[in-house]
Write a protein that holds these residues in place. Sequence first.
Motif, PDB file in Angstrom:
ATOM      1  N   ILE A  86      22.849 -10.280  10.711  1.00  0.00           N
ATOM      2  CA  ILE A  86      22.414 -11.433  11.510  1.00  0.00           C
ATOM      3  C   ILE A  86      20.968 -11.236  11.980  1.00  0.00           C
ATOM      4  N   ASP A  87      20.639 -10.019  12.403  1.00  0.00           N
ATOM      5  CA  ASP A  87      19.263  -9.734  12.838  1.00  0.00           C
ATOM      6  C   ASP A  87      18.276  -9.958  11.696  1.00  0.00           C
ATOM      7  N   LEU A  88      18.659  -9.554  10.487  1.00  0.00           N
ATOM      8  CA  LEU A  88      17.791  -9.759   9.326  1.00  0.00           C
ATOM      9  C   LEU A  88      17.587 -11.249   9.053  1.00  0.00           C
ATOM     10  N   GLU A 142      31.420 -17.523  15.888  1.00  0.00           N
ATOM     11  CA  GLU A 142      30.892 -17.465  17.247  1.00  0.00           C
ATOM     12  C   GLU A 142      29.731 -16.483  17.358  1.00  0.00           C
ATOM     13  N   SER A 143      29.894 -15.291  16.795  1.00  0.00           N
ATOM     14  CA  SER A 143      28.821 -14.292  16.886  1.00  0.00           C
ATOM     15  C   SER A 143      27.609 -14.714  16.070  1.00  0.00           C
ATOM     16  N   ILE A 144      27.837 -15.403  14.948  1.00  0.00           N
ATOM     17  CA  ILE A 144      26.726 -15.859  14.117  1.00  0.00           C
ATOM     18  C   ILE A 144      25.967 -16.987  14.812  1.00  0.00           C
ATOM     19  N   GLN A 145      26.698 -17.966  15.324  1.00  0.00           N
ATOM     20  CA  GLN A 145      26.049 -19.105  15.977  1.00  0.00           C
ATOM     21  C   GLN A 145      25.343 -18.704  17.263  1.00  0.00           C
ATOM     22  N   GLU A 146      25.896 -17.723  17.964  1.00  0.00           N
ATOM     23  CA  GLU A 146      25.292 -17.279  19.219  1.00  0.00           C
ATOM     24  C   GLU A 146      23.884 -16.738  18.998  1.00  0.00           C
ATOM     25  N   LYS A 147      23.691 -16.008  17.911  1.00  0.00           N
ATOM     26  CA  LYS A 147      22.400 -15.377  17.658  1.00  0.00           C
ATOM     27  C   LYS A 147      21.448 -16.251  16.840  1.00  0.00           C
ATOM     28  N   LEU A 148      21.997 -17.041  15.922  1.00  0.00           N
ATOM     29  CA  LEU A 148      21.129 -17.784  15.013  1.00  0.00           C
ATOM     30  C   LEU A 148      20.945 -19.245  15.399  1.00  0.00           C
TER      31      LEU A 148
END
Length: 236
Positions: A148-150, A170-176
């Motif tokens: 996700i950071d990449l 959820e974890s993907i949408q939260e960061k991106l």
Amino acid sequence: MKILAIDTSTHVMGAALAEDDKLLGEYITNFKKNHSLRLMPAIDHLMNELEIEPKELDAIAVAKGPGSYTGVRIGVTTAKSMAWALNIPIYGISSLQMIAQNGKYFSGYICPFMDARRGQVYTGLYTSDNGCVTEVEQDRIIILEDWIDLLKEKQESVLFLSQEWDKHKESIQEKLSRQVVYGEFSDMLPKPSKLLEVVLNQGESISSHELVPEYTQLTEAEKNWLASNKGKKNDG
């Protein structure tokens, strides 16, 4: 040219058959059941329905991984055995590239992924030009948070394609946030017909002996062997 495509790299099991650029038939199931018992009957059923004999096949395409170790092995072994027996070439296509083909008209990045347990995913990054999907970040196994950071550094829209999307969204949408686009439920499904599209666009055939599975990581047996032999000197 008649090509049979096989995919057993996930819970999805599928077979498809095309002649030149025409899809003649496709068989797909999506549930957890033994692929080794069901694959050949499925292929036989498809070919009987289409009234095509094995000797009429000109090539075989197979999803070579990454994915389930057992699933990948079943598909690749079946494809290699058939290609060898029929003396025809084989196309080994990335399982992730097959899924990425579902997003072939998306203008940003295409990110297929499969859950690899322990917070990891099998994934890669692709783009598409006029329906031809190409790799921009090599297939790998990676911690999802690191991936996700990449993707965040890319600062462009990313189309996510995965049967495990709901598990990780959820974890993907939260960061991106606004970078995230995700496919319809049918876009998340691996399809053997997409293997055929890749073959028609850019595939290169090899002999059945040359094809090897792409597991992307060591099997549990290999990991255990390395762990038990760590530090031992080579007596040879």
